[in-house]
Scaffold this active site. Structure first.
Site, PDB file in Angstrom:
ATOM      1  N   ASN A  49       0.849  -1.189   0.000  1.00  0.00           N
ATOM      2  CA  ASN A  49       0.000   0.000   0.000  1.00  0.00           C
ATOM      3  C   ASN A  49       0.891   1.248   0.000  1.00  0.00           C
ATOM      4  O   ASN A  49       1.725   1.417   0.896  1.00  0.00           O
ATOM      5  CB  ASN A  49      -0.898  -0.050   1.253  1.00  0.00           C
TER       6      ASN A  49
ATOM      7  N   ASP B 150      -0.151   4.490  -0.034  1.00  0.00           N
ATOM      8  CA  ASP B 150      -0.849   5.728   0.364  1.00  0.00           C
ATOM      9  C   ASP B 150       0.077   6.731   1.055  1.00  0.00           C
ATOM     10  O   ASP B 150      -0.029   7.937   0.839  1.00  0.00           O
ATOM     11  CB  ASP B 150      -1.972   5.414   1.360  1.00  0.00           C
ATOM     12  N   HIS B 151       0.984   6.207   1.885  1.00  0.00           N
ATOM     13  CA  HIS B 151       1.759   7.140   2.702  1.00  0.00           C
ATOM     14  C   HIS B 151       2.933   7.770   1.969  1.00  0.00           C
ATOM     15  O   HIS B 151       3.545   8.716   2.480  1.00  0.00           O
ATOM     16  CB  HIS B 151       2.157   6.485   4.018  1.00  0.00           C
TER      17      HIS B 151
ATOM     18  N   HIS C 121      -5.619   3.721  -1.747  1.00  0.00           N
ATOM     19  CA  HIS C 121      -6.945   4.082  -1.235  1.00  0.00           C
ATOM     20  C   HIS C 121      -7.257   5.509  -1.660  1.00  0.00           C
ATOM     21  O   HIS C 121      -6.628   6.457  -1.191  1.00  0.00           O
ATOM     22  CB  HIS C 121      -6.917   3.950   0.296  1.00  0.00           C
TER      23      HIS C 121
ATOM     24  N   ARG D 146      -9.429   8.240  -1.055  1.00  0.00           N
ATOM     25  CA  ARG D 146     -10.419   8.671  -0.060  1.00  0.00           C
ATOM     26  C   ARG D 146     -11.279   9.795  -0.611  1.00  0.00           C
ATOM     27  O   ARG D 146     -10.844  10.562  -1.471  1.00  0.00           O
ATOM     28  CB  ARG D 146      -9.706   9.167   1.202  1.00  0.00           C
TER      29      ARG D 146
ATOM     30  N   ARG E  93      -7.081  12.825   0.851  1.00  0.00           N
ATOM     31  CA  ARG E  93      -6.021  13.293   1.765  1.00  0.00           C
ATOM     32  C   ARG E  93      -4.649  12.720   1.410  1.00  0.00           C
ATOM     33  O   ARG E  93      -3.643  13.281   1.763  1.00  0.00           O
ATOM     34  CB  ARG E  93      -6.372  12.969   3.209  1.00  0.00           C
TER      35      ARG E  93
ATOM     36  N   GLU F  59      -8.628   0.598  -3.319  1.00  0.00           N
ATOM     37  CA  GLU F  59      -9.414   0.652  -2.080  1.00  0.00           C
ATOM     38  C   GLU F  59     -10.303   1.865  -2.118  1.00  0.00           C
ATOM     39  O   GLU F  59      -9.844   2.965  -2.457  1.00  0.00           O
ATOM     40  CB  GLU F  59      -8.454   0.826  -0.898  1.00  0.00           C
TER      41      GLU F  59
ATOM     42  N   THR G 197      -6.957   6.441  10.039  1.00  0.00           N
ATOM     43  CA  THR G 197      -6.844   5.345   9.083  1.00  0.00           C
ATOM     44  C   THR G 197      -8.140   4.546   9.183  1.00  0.00           C
ATOM     45  O   THR G 197      -8.996   4.873  10.003  1.00  0.00           O
ATOM     46  CB  THR G 197      -5.594   4.487   9.379  1.00  0.00           C
ATOM     47  N   THR G 198      -8.284   3.520   8.333  1.00  0.00           N
ATOM     48  CA  THR G 198      -9.531   2.756   8.334  1.00  0.00           C
ATOM     49  C   THR G 198      -9.664   2.030   9.674  1.00  0.00           C
ATOM     50  O   THR G 198      -8.901   1.114   9.972  1.00  0.00           O
ATOM     51  CB  THR G 198      -9.503   1.725   7.178  1.00  0.00           C
TER      52      THR G 198
ATOM     53  N   GLU H 102     -11.131  -9.324   3.099  1.00  0.00           N
ATOM     54  CA  GLU H 102      -9.850  -8.984   3.725  1.00  0.00           C
ATOM     55  C   GLU H 102     -10.112  -8.848   5.224  1.00  0.00           C
ATOM     56  O   GLU H 102     -10.909  -8.009   5.664  1.00  0.00           O
ATOM     57  CB  GLU H 102      -9.288  -7.679   3.147  1.00  0.00           C
TER      58      GLU H 102
ATOM     59  N   HIS I  54      -3.708  -4.595   7.731  1.00  0.00           N
ATOM     60  CA  HIS I  54      -3.841  -3.418   8.578  1.00  0.00           C
ATOM     61  C   HIS I  54      -2.924  -3.531   9.784  1.00  0.00           C
ATOM     62  O   HIS I  54      -3.076  -4.427  10.606  1.00  0.00           O
ATOM     63  CB  HIS I  54      -5.273  -3.145   9.049  1.00  0.00           C
TER      64      HIS I  54
HETATM   65  N1  PXP Z   1      -5.888  -3.181   3.984  1.00  0.00           N
HETATM   66  C1  PXP Z   1      -6.862  -2.254   4.062  1.00  0.00           C
HETATM   67  C2  PXP Z   1      -8.233  -2.632   3.612  1.00  0.00           C
HETATM   68  C3  PXP Z   1      -6.589  -0.949   4.527  1.00  0.00           C
HETATM   69  O1  PXP Z   1      -7.569  -0.036   4.608  1.00  0.00           O
HETATM   70  C4  PXP Z   1      -5.268  -0.624   4.878  1.00  0.00           C
HETATM   71  C5  PXP Z   1      -4.939   0.763   5.318  1.00  0.00           C
HETATM   72  O2  PXP Z   1      -5.192   1.665   4.308  1.00  0.00           O
HETATM   73  C6  PXP Z   1      -4.290  -1.621   4.767  1.00  0.00           C
HETATM   74  C7  PXP Z   1      -4.628  -2.892   4.339  1.00  0.00           C
HETATM   75  C8  PXP Z   1      -2.856  -1.351   5.093  1.00  0.00           C
HETATM   76  O3  PXP Z   1      -2.741  -1.012   6.432  1.00  0.00           O
HETATM   77  P1  PXP Z   1      -1.338  -0.470   6.964  1.00  0.00           P
HETATM   78  O4  PXP Z   1      -1.064   0.800   6.230  1.00  0.00           O
HETATM   79  O5  PXP Z   1      -1.596  -0.267   8.412  1.00  0.00           O
HETATM   80  O6  PXP Z   1      -0.331  -1.538   6.683  1.00  0.00           O
END
Ligand code: PXP
Length: 247
Positions: free
Chosen positions: A10, A12-13, A46, A48, A52, A73, A103-104, A154, A197
């Site tokens: 992922n 996103d960050h 993701h 959003r 963001r 996502e 976060t989610t 998931e 997650h």
């Molecule tokens: N899976 C899902 C469905 C998520 O929403 C996230 C966080 O965006 C992740 C996995 C990854 O989580 P993390 O960034 O904490 O590893």
């Protein structure tokens, strides 16, 4: 036991870091291509509602630039459904979304939203997307996920990771037992099982060891660790731990 287990990274960050300065650096696509080169099996991003981190242009770039599958996502909203139908990513993972959360936080309440989700998912499946639902490790949620037409669930590993980080080993073990039972139950229902997650080098092994879990999606820890190790080595180490856990 199946040895093959996919790792979705992922990114996103990377976008969070870029957006902190408002410019174009660091580029999430560059990170995704590095993850691809380091052996990631897929990229998760993701989009959003408040944009963001990942933005619409990032999704365009990922769709155009990646060779490995994109796991898109999103919340189950009409706006996101239209974007998914335009891009037809390999996978769509539906998550709950609250504006104020960092976060989610939890899983989708598929039980309470069954009729709406069934209608929401159908066009995505017809467009060729593998639809995944991000759910807590609860039997009823899994049963409903199968009933609304999802191919994948998931399992939310956030509670397990939080308990572990708090030093509550009894609580973490109980949560792990729930995830273990849920993975088995979901597979019996014919669902493909993913998990994610909060996973880190410290928490990944027991989850990776679950034979039903075909894919892990990991973001925050890998992007954080890449500050110290570099993205490629951070991913390689995660892969090594996953493979060891499945031996
Ligand atoms: N899976 C899902 C469905 C998520 O929403 C996230 C966080 O965006 C992740 C996995 C990854 O989580 P993390 O960034 O904490 O590893």
């Amino acid at each position: 036991m199946s040895i093959e287990q996919r790792l979705g990274v992922n990114i996103d960050h990377v976008a969070t870091l870029r957006n902190a300065r408002g410019g174009t650096y660091p580029d999430p696509l560059r990170a995704a291509l590095m993850a691809e080169a380091a052996g990631a099996d897929g990229i998760t991003a993701h989009l959003r509602e408040d944009r963001r981190h990942i933005r619409d242009a990032d999704i365009d770039a990922l769709i155009g630039g990646l060779r490995i599958p994109l796991n898109f996502e999103m919340a189950a909203t009409a706006e996101m459904q239209a974007i998914a139908l335009r891009h037809r990513p390999h996978a769509v993972c539906l998550v709950p979304e609250k504006r104020a959360e960092r976060t989610t936080e939890g899983g989708l309440d598929v039980v309470a939203d069954q009729d709406r989700l069934r209608d929401f998912i159908a066009p995505l499946v017809e467009a060729g997307c593998r639809v995944s639902l991000f759910v807590a490790a609860e039997e009823q949620q899994l049963q409903s996920s199968a009933e609304v037409g999802a191919a994948v669930v998931e399992l939310h590993t956030g509670a397990y990771c939080d308990l572990h980080a708090a030093g509550n080993h009894l609580g973490a073990d109980e949560e792990l037992a729930r995830i273990t039972r849920s993975a088995r139950f979901a597979a019996e229902l014919g669902l493909e099982v993913h998990a994610g997650h909060g996973l880190s080098y410290e928490t990944v092994s027991p989850i990776a060891a679950l034979p039903e879990v075909a894919e892990l999606n990991i973001g925050h820890f890998l992007i954080g660790e890449s500050v110290f190790l570099g993205l490629g080595p951070a991913i390689s180490e995660m892969r090594r731990l996953m493979q060891n856990a499945r031996r």
